[in-house]
Design a protein around this motif. Structure first.
Motif, PDB file in Angstrom:
ATOM      1  N   SER A 138      31.416  38.844  27.614  1.00  0.00           N
ATOM      2  CA  SER A 138      32.183  40.077  27.466  1.00  0.00           C
ATOM      3  C   SER A 138      31.287  41.273  27.218  1.00  0.00           C
ATOM      4  CB  SER A 138      33.189  39.937  26.321  1.00  0.00           C
ATOM      5  OG  SER A 138      34.185  40.956  26.378  1.00  0.00           O
TER       6      SER A 138
ATOM      7  N   SER B 217      38.680  42.289  23.869  1.00  0.00           N
ATOM      8  CA  SER B 217      38.910  41.394  25.014  1.00  0.00           C
ATOM      9  C   SER B 217      38.411  39.998  24.690  1.00  0.00           C
ATOM     10  CB  SER B 217      38.178  41.922  26.257  1.00  0.00           C
ATOM     11  OG  SER B 217      38.664  43.175  26.669  1.00  0.00           O
TER      12      SER B 217
ATOM     13  N   THR C 215      35.230  38.962  30.563  1.00  0.00           N
ATOM     14  CA  THR C 215      36.262  39.858  30.078  1.00  0.00           C
ATOM     15  C   THR C 215      35.709  41.266  29.896  1.00  0.00           C
ATOM     16  OG1 THR C 215      35.838  39.257  27.742  1.00  0.00           O
ATOM     17  CG2 THR C 215      37.536  38.014  28.904  1.00  0.00           C
ATOM     18  N   ASP C 216      36.464  42.251  30.345  1.00  0.00           N
ATOM     19  CA  ASP C 216      36.125  43.680  30.293  1.00  0.00           C
ATOM     20  C   ASP C 216      34.908  44.035  31.131  1.00  0.00           C
ATOM     21  OD1 ASP C 216      36.735  46.316  29.523  1.00  0.00           O
ATOM     22  OD2 ASP C 216      35.174  46.265  27.984  1.00  0.00           O
TER      23      ASP C 216
ATOM     24  N   ASP D 233      39.556  41.754  33.884  1.00  0.00           N
ATOM     25  CA  ASP D 233      38.898  43.054  33.794  1.00  0.00           C
ATOM     26  C   ASP D 233      39.851  44.132  34.280  1.00  0.00           C
ATOM     27  OD1 ASP D 233      36.923  44.962  33.425  1.00  0.00           O
ATOM     28  OD2 ASP D 233      35.771  44.414  35.207  1.00  0.00           O
TER      29      ASP D 233
ATOM     30  N   ASN E 157      42.960  41.548  37.601  1.00  0.00           N
ATOM     31  CA  ASN E 157      42.651  42.964  37.417  1.00  0.00           C
ATOM     32  C   ASN E 157      43.889  43.777  37.786  1.00  0.00           C
ATOM     33  OD1 ASN E 157      41.770  45.724  37.982  1.00  0.00           O
ATOM     34  ND2 ASN E 157      39.675  44.964  37.945  1.00  0.00           N
TER      35      ASN E 157
ATOM     36  N   GLY F 113      40.728  46.275  29.343  1.00  0.00           N
ATOM     37  CA  GLY F 113      40.182  44.934  29.458  1.00  0.00           C
ATOM     38  C   GLY F 113      40.855  43.985  28.487  1.00  0.00           C
TER      39      GLY F 113
END
Length: 479
Positions: free
Chosen positions: A38, A47, A89-90, A114, A128, A142
């Motif tokens: 992340s 996230s 993540t993110d 994301d 997404n 995120g």
């Protein structure tokens, strides 16, 4: 869309993403173990915390790692681990071409949650909002994407809704509440949090520090809507409060906003509005004094963690100083050693931001045809130069009608670039994600992000060429 009008759907707060989320969740459940990677800002930390909580509850073994920036070398480092499944993540969408190349070589199977602009490549497990017509810059962060995935990881429709609190912290940390409150898909997450009893939504003064700052500091530092004689004026703020017919001290100390009754708050707000009108503050700016606020009901009143905005700032003060572990521990409930360490980092963070902003104001910026920029070199940390740039836009002597580029030394060989714009410029066609990606790759670097805020890493010595290319691209976008 407001949270009040958005029920918490049984299939999650973003129905458009439900099927893809279910596919991603199924892939994670099939994995023997997962590497969770992340980003390091407040949205990245929340996230990771949402994903980590959901993986643990689903009894899926995992390990967590953090990265400042996901580039080719960082993805290669992740690929060198012996994890067959990697949950990003993110970040990950903007580096999809790099990730997909590793996937094709059989290095790992990526699952991506994301909200950044995707690169021109495809992978099967890509969650997404932008792929489903939901704005990732303003409607889902995120942490929100991680929350959608977390909801899909449990068969019980009501499971994991308590994680909505962290998802809201991430959204606010990503400044998705800048239009007066959270909206779009975020509103569905707020509704989940309210229904789960972990979140309170209210209309209040939209000023930072409601929980922790003494009233004079609370008003003095309220610079988003500048009120002459109060904002950035310690004596003026004290004089303003002293003129009110209220008992605003307790045992000789100033009370905080959270300590006031609703009637007392209304008295202060009315006086602020009168002062703003009398001082000639535009009506549109005055309206921005009041907005939607979010509180975490499980946190102690009067602490940084009670207010979502203050919580997100605390998180930014951890990972941006190489202590992502501290921020994650706070998100996961450590209210002892980790929280104390985070508070110390926050004090240092505030000092660095203040000094950085002061440096930019005193040194000024260089204005090109379509962008303005400054090079902090080593004077501002590369992990916070983007925050400083955002604070500088519209400040004294710095234009608010063109994007700003901020440079800071990342290493002897690399320079970090952060770009910030405004939603008004985005409505005119600005897309800083594309600008950062194309301009950085033109000089041998890489970048991406959102239309209103993005970043890049470029080789040392390429600043002039980068600025020229970014200036050209912004000019083309804005016509």
């Amino acid at each position: 869309m407001s949270a009040d009008s958005t029920p918490a759907a049984a299939d999650g707060p973003v129905p458009e993403m439900r099927e893809r989320a279910a596919d991603c969740a199924a892939r994670l459940r099939d994995a023997d173990r997962v590497l969770l990677a992340s980003h390091i800002d407040a949205d990245g930390l929340t996230s990771a915390a949402v994903a980590a909580s959901a993986l643990e509850r689903a009894e899926i073994p995992f390990e967590t790692v953090f990265s400042k920036q996901l580039d080719e070398s960082e993805v290669a480092r992740i690929a060198a681990t012996d994890y067959d499944t990697v949950l990003f993540t993110d970040f990950g969408s903007g580096q999809l071409d790099i990730i997909a190349a590793h996937e094709q070589r059989g290095d790992f199977t990526p699952v991506i949650a994301d909200h950044h602009q995707p690169a021109d490549a495809e992978t099967e497990y890509h969650l997404n909002p932008l792929l489903f017509g939901v704005d990732g810059a303003s409607e889902l962060s995120g942490a929100g994407a991680s929350y959608v995935l977390a909801r899909a990881l449990e068969s019980d429709p009501g499971a994991n809704r308590d994680l909505a609190a962290l998802a809201v912290v991430g959204a606010v940390g990503d400044m998705q509440d800048s239009q007066g409150g959270l909206h779009g898909a975020n509103a569905g997450i707020v509704a989940d949090g309210v229904d789960a009893g972990v979140l309170e939504e209210a209309t209040d003064l939209a000023i930072y520090g409601r929980q922790t700052r003494p009233l004079p500091k609370f008003l003095e530092y309220a610079s988003d809507v500048r009120i002459p004689g109060i904002s950035n004026d310690q004596n003026g703020a004290i004089e303003f409060l002293s003129d009110l017919d209220l008992d605003l001290k307790a045992d000789g100390d100033w009370r905080r906003w959270v300590d006031l009754s609703m009637d007392e708050r209304q008295t202060v707000v009315s006086a602020l509005l009168r002062r703003a009108i009398a001082s000639g503050v535009p009506a549109k700016r005055i309206e921005e004094l009041v907005g939607t606020t979010y509180s975490l009901l499980s946190e102690e009143v009067g602490t940084e963690l009670r207010d979502v905005s203050e919580f997100s700032t605390l998180l930014n003060a951890t990972a941006r100083y190489e202590r992502a572990d501290v921020g994650l521990a706070v998100c996961l409930g450590d209210r002892g050693e980790a929280l104390e360490r985070a508070r110390k980092l926050l004090r240092n963070h505030r000092r660095n931001l203040s000094e950085g902003l002061q440096w930019v104001k005193s040194e000024g910026v260089t204005v090109e045809e379509n962008v303005q920029w400054f090079d902090a070199e080593t004077r501002i940390r590369e992990t916070i130069v983007g925050i400083v740039a955002g604070m500088a836009v519209g400040a004294s002597g710095i234009r608010g009608d063109v994007p700003i580029l901020a440079f800071a030394e990342k290493s002897a060989d690399e320079v970090k670039v952060s770009a910030r714009g405004t939603h008004a410029l985005v409505r005119k066609g600005l897309d800083l994600s594309a600008v950062m990606r194309e301009a950085s790759r033109a000089v041998g670097g890489d970048g991406g992000g959102h239309d209103v805020a993005a970043g890049a890493t470029i080789p040392a010595g390429t600043r002039e060429a980068f600025v020229a290319e970014a200036d050209r691209l912004v000019g083309e976008q804005l016509g």
